[in-house]
Motif scaffolding. Structure first.
Motif, PDB file in Angstrom:
ATOM      1  N   TYR A   1       0.833  -1.209   0.000  1.00 42.67           N
ATOM      2  CA  TYR A   1       0.000   0.000   0.000  1.00 42.67           C
ATOM      3  C   TYR A   1       0.861   1.250   0.000  1.00 42.67           C
ATOM      4  N   TRP A   2       1.867   1.306   0.884  1.00 45.49           N
ATOM      5  CA  TRP A   2       2.693   2.508   0.981  1.00 45.49           C
ATOM      6  C   TRP A   2       3.654   2.646  -0.192  1.00 45.49           C
ATOM      7  N   THR A   3       4.019   1.531  -0.823  1.00 46.67           N
ATOM      8  CA  THR A   3       4.856   1.637  -2.025  1.00 46.67           C
ATOM      9  C   THR A   3       4.081   2.277  -3.168  1.00 46.67           C
ATOM     10  N   ALA A   4       2.787   1.927  -3.271  1.00 45.53           N
ATOM     11  CA  ALA A   4       1.944   2.518  -4.312  1.00 45.53           C
ATOM     12  C   ALA A   4       1.533   3.943  -3.971  1.00 45.53           C
ATOM     13  N   ARG A   5       1.336   4.214  -2.670  1.00 46.65           N
ATOM     14  CA  ARG A   5       0.929   5.554  -2.219  1.00 46.65           C
ATOM     15  C   ARG A   5       1.834   5.979  -1.072  1.00 46.65           C
ATOM     16  N   PRO A   6       3.040   6.441  -1.364  1.00 45.11           N
ATOM     17  CA  PRO A   6       3.979   6.804  -0.290  1.00 45.11           C
ATOM     18  C   PRO A   6       3.408   7.888   0.607  1.00 45.11           C
ATOM     19  N   PRO A   7       3.595   7.773   1.930  1.00 45.64           N
ATOM     20  CA  PRO A   7       3.165   8.845   2.830  1.00 45.64           C
ATOM     21  C   PRO A   7       3.845  10.159   2.475  1.00 45.64           C
ATOM     22  N   ARG A   8       3.168  11.267   2.758  1.00 49.23           N
ATOM     23  CA  ARG A   8       3.696  12.577   2.405  1.00 49.23           C
ATOM     24  C   ARG A   8       5.027  12.850   3.084  1.00 49.23           C
ATOM     25  N   SER A   9       5.195  12.343   4.309  1.00 47.88           N
ATOM     26  CA  SER A   9       6.446  12.572   5.030  1.00 47.88           C
ATOM     27  C   SER A   9       7.636  11.936   4.312  1.00 47.88           C
ATOM     28  N   LEU A  10       7.416  10.799   3.627  1.00 46.08           N
ATOM     29  CA  LEU A  10       8.482  10.154   2.884  1.00 46.08           C
ATOM     30  C   LEU A  10       8.793  10.919   1.604  1.00 46.08           C
ATOM     31  N   ALA A  11       7.772  11.391   0.938  1.00 45.05           N
ATOM     32  CA  ALA A  11       7.988  12.118  -0.321  1.00 45.05           C
ATOM     33  C   ALA A  11       8.715  13.442  -0.090  1.00 45.05           C
TER      34      ALA A  11
END
Length: 246
Positions: free
Chosen positions: A233-243
């Motif tokens: 899930y997070w690979t497809a939609r990275p959290p904003r903090s990671l981006a």
């Protein structure tokens, strides 16, 4: 350390904070007390013996790793590249294999019990590696040190220190995977405590016990399934903090 050139070596040069040593000692003492309590209990079932041996092994492993981290681990920089020596293994990168060197906040840093700022090397595939002793425990200003290091290493690189969208995307994807498995580990601890409560309830009401199923199989299955799902899930939609990470 040759401040003006690229030849540098970073090792432990300051003692560990007293608060860190006290916390480590308290954790190890508690683990040893729990091991002794299991050994002296009336019921020497297979699960108790296994838990006692595993606890003792973890205590010894933690002590050995902490010692090696302080006295064996180091980072060496030459005109050829960077070598990171960790407690048990090492790796060397030629300068053309290094994408970036970044000082980043520690996920568990508190200023007294752990460094607040760590230095990581990123390769061209977006993989992250910690550079030992390049942190705010051993350096007065790790940001200035890394900036000077990158400036000194520039003549030995065939590439400029610039951001590349493809590599940045790989970095974010790998960061999402690390975050997913970290959250899976925390959640698994909660599940383990819940299963322990269920096991105690079964003992209290006289129902048949299934300690191996509750305390081993269920947490491990949850860790694998939840971690895999969260990573996807997070690979497809990275959290904003990671981006937006530095």
């Amino acid at each position: 350390m040759d401040v003006g050139g690229v030849e540098r070596e970073y090792r432990k040069r300051r003692k560990l904070p007293r608060a860190y040593l006290l916390l480590l000692g308290a954790v190890m003492l508690n683990a040893l007390l729990q091991t002794g309590r299991l050994q002296s209990g009336r019921d020497h079932g297979g699960l108790q013996i296994w838990a006692s041996g595993a606890t003792a092994l973890l205590v010894v492993a933690a002590a050995v790793r902490a010692t090696l981290e302080q006295y064996r681990a180091h980072t060496r920089v030459t005109a050829v590249g960077i070598t990171a020596q960790w407690p048990l293994r090492s790796h060397t990168w030629a300068w053309h294999e290094v994408y970036d060197i970044r000082v980043q906040p520690s996920p568990r840093g508190s200023g007294r019990l752990a460094p607040q700022w760590l230095t990581h090397l990123y390769d061209m595939e977006g993989r992250r590696f910690r550079l030992p002793h390049l942190d705010d425990w051993q350096l007065d200003d790790p940001f200035a040190e890394v900036s000077a290091l990158c400036l000194a290493a520039a003549p030995y690189r065939s590439l400029a220190w610039e951001r590349r969208p493809q590599v940045e995307e790989r970095i974010v994807r790998r960061a999402a995977g690390r975050k997913a498995w970290t959250w899976a580990a925390y959640s698994t601890l909660a599940v383990l405590f819940a299963m322990y409560a269920v096991d105690l309830w079964q003992v209290a009401v006289g129902r048949p016990e299934h300690p191996f199923l509750l305390l081993v199989c269920v947490p491990l299955a949850f860790f694998g399934v939840f971690g895999t799902g969260l990573q996807r899930y997070w690979t497809a939609r990275p959290p904003r903090s990671l981006a937006q990470q530095p």
